[in-house]
Design a protein around this motif. Structure first.
Motif, mmCIF file in Angstrom:
data_model
loop_
_atom_site.group_PDB
_atom_site.id
_atom_site.type_symbol
_atom_site.label_atom_id
_atom_site.label_comp_id
_atom_site.label_asym_id
_atom_site.label_seq_id
_atom_site.Cartn_x
_atom_site.Cartn_y
_atom_site.Cartn_z
ATOM 1 N N SER A 153 -10.153 72.849 93.453
ATOM 2 C CA SER A 153 -11.792 72.920 94.385
ATOM 3 C C SER A 153 -12.820 72.387 95.079
ATOM 4 O O SER A 153 -13.329 71.636 95.744
ATOM 5 C CB SER A 153 -11.332 74.351 94.630
ATOM 6 N N ALA A 188 -13.960 70.233 97.032
ATOM 7 C CA ALA A 188 -15.690 69.958 98.274
ATOM 8 C C ALA A 188 -16.304 69.233 98.030
ATOM 9 O O ALA A 188 -16.837 68.759 99.114
ATOM 10 C CB ALA A 188 -15.799 71.399 98.011
ATOM 11 N N THR A 213 -17.640 66.763 101.798
ATOM 12 C CA THR A 213 -18.514 66.703 101.543
ATOM 13 C C THR A 213 -19.199 65.596 101.693
ATOM 14 O O THR A 213 -19.721 65.031 102.938
ATOM 15 C CB THR A 213 -19.455 66.755 100.516
ATOM 16 N N CYS A 269 -25.415 69.520 97.467
ATOM 17 C CA CYS A 269 -24.320 69.983 97.305
ATOM 18 C C CYS A 269 -22.798 69.185 96.853
ATOM 19 O O CYS A 269 -22.283 69.923 96.074
ATOM 20 C CB CYS A 269 -23.682 70.547 98.759
ATOM 21 N N TYR A 283 -20.900 70.368 93.199
ATOM 22 C CA TYR A 283 -19.074 70.451 93.030
ATOM 23 C C TYR A 283 -19.215 70.054 91.811
ATOM 24 O O TYR A 283 -17.885 70.256 91.144
ATOM 25 C CB TYR A 283 -18.653 70.397 94.586
ATOM 26 N N SER A 332 -21.762 85.417 99.472
ATOM 27 C CA SER A 332 -21.699 84.027 100.038
ATOM 28 C C SER A 332 -20.058 84.013 101.200
ATOM 29 O O SER A 332 -20.464 82.608 101.524
ATOM 30 C CB SER A 332 -20.297 83.841 98.780
ATOM 31 N N VAL A 383 -21.325 81.903 104.313
ATOM 32 C CA VAL A 383 -20.385 80.869 104.924
ATOM 33 C C VAL A 383 -20.491 81.102 105.413
ATOM 34 O O VAL A 383 -20.347 80.162 107.341
ATOM 35 C CB VAL A 383 -18.238 80.432 104.037
ATOM 36 N N GLY A 388 -23.746 77.688 104.403
ATOM 37 C CA GLY A 388 -22.081 76.963 104.109
ATOM 38 C C GLY A 388 -21.940 76.001 103.536
ATOM 39 O O GLY A 388 -21.450 76.851 102.218
ATOM 40 N N THR A 441 -20.787 78.369 99.513
ATOM 41 C CA THR A 441 -19.743 77.389 99.670
ATOM 42 C C THR A 441 -19.519 77.401 97.547
ATOM 43 O O THR A 441 -19.009 77.452 96.984
ATOM 44 C CB THR A 441 -18.499 75.599 99.811
ATOM 45 N N ARG A 481 -19.500 80.169 95.547
ATOM 46 C CA ARG A 481 -18.383 81.142 95.614
ATOM 47 C C ARG A 481 -17.667 80.276 94.388
ATOM 48 O O ARG A 481 -16.991 80.882 93.455
ATOM 49 C CB ARG A 481 -17.578 80.420 97.514
#
Length: 313
Positions: A17, A21, A25, A196, A200, A226, A230, A277, A281, A284
């Motif tokens: 995940s 992401a 991005t 971001c 990630y 979160s 989002v 957002g 993320t 989260r």
């Protein structure tokens, strides 16, 4: 009475995940550059937004100057040192190193993309600054990368508050660059996304390095922060798309104030949406990684829940 067995070891959530992401991005950064820098209509929309940014700018340009003046190389060094120290103090060496790598990597990536990878042609024949590539924004990257680094090392109890307050701060830095006409909206969006993406990747590195550990709380919910961030991200991007549709046929050479204002409002909405957002993320992903809180960690023994000590945070 015999001592109950320790909680079974369990792997952390996989790296799929956060890697997905990060990939998405990175693709968005390239798409933003393609759509707003290399396309005629994209340059038109941003030229309209830049015209709108002049409306009322004199009211806050002094404050914007003061905010942007805080960004410097020593500030980046201080951020790197801060996230490392927090990680060391909390006994989270991997998180501290990953946070420092994310902060440094995001800032270096922005400079490489801006000066070595992306270029810009003046498709509107406006001359001067319109032929200079400014994507991504270096000032916004510093602010966004600082927030990413802090989120990776602060205690779980402070993550939601840090994310909300930090998102407001990053938006303020991004807005300051727009108010002072230092950057276009796409520059700010790309800077946030670059930061971001590194966040990630850092989550993936942490999960990979700490993939074996004590039982994780699979029932844990990341909380409202979160979800709200989002949701705000979706709303912000939706408003930006609507604004772009309204001014799609605008012409920077003869646009009225309302057209420029709508285009500028769309750029600000996109800034808030992408920042909320993206950081939501990241929050989260981090909440899905955190260990089971001490008070809720249990080992079932003959129908009786026996609390077990957990390692230090």
């Amino acid at each position: 009475m015999t001592q109950p067995p320790p909680p079974p070891a369990r792997e952390l959530p996989g790296v799929g995940s956060p890697l997905a992401a990060a990939t998405l991005t990175a693709v968005l950064v390239v798409l933003i550059w393609w759509a707003f820098v290399t396309r005629y209509r994209g340059q038109v929309l941003e030229a309209l937004a830049m015209q709108g940014s002049h409306i009322g700018a004199w009211r806050i340009d002094a404050q914007a100057d003061q905010l942007l003046s805080t960004v410097s190389v020593p500030m980046v060094a201080a951020i790197l040192l801060t996230v490392l120290v927090i990680g060391i103090v909390r006994g989270r060496w991997v998180a501290g190193l990953a946070a420092a790598a994310a902060v440094g990597g995001a800032n270096v990536t922005t400079q490489i993309l801006k000066y070595r990878v992306f270029d810009r042609d003046d498709l509107l024949d406006l001359g001067g600054w319109n032929s200079t590539n400014t994507l991504p924004s270096g000032h916004t990257t510093v602010a966004a990368a600082a927030l990413v680094g802090l989120l990776l090392v602060v205690p779980p109890a402070l993550r939601s508050l840090t994310t909300v307050v930090g998102t407001l701060a990053v938006c303020a830095y991004g807005l300051a660059t727009l108010v002072n006409q230092w950057h276009r909206p796409s520059d700010v969006l790309a800077a946030i996304l670059v930061s971001c993406a590194w966040g990630y990747l850092a989550v993936a590195a942490i999960r990979l390095a700490e993939r074996h550990g004590r039982l994780r709380d699979v029932r844990h919910s990341p909380g409202a922060a979160s979800v709200l961030l989002v949701a705000l991200g979706i709303c912000g991007v939706t408003l930006a798309i609507a604004a772009g549709y309204i001014v799609w046929d605008g012409n920077p050479n003869n646009a009225d104030r309302m057209t420029g204002l709508i285009a500028y409002a769309g750029g600000v909405s996109a800034l808030i949406g992408v920042c909320a957002g993206g950081m939501g993320t990241l929050l989260r992903l981090l909440d899905a990684t955190r260990p089971l809180p001490r008070a809720r960690e249990r080992v079932e023994l003959g129908g009786i829940s026996v609390p077990q000590p957990s390692p230090p945070a």
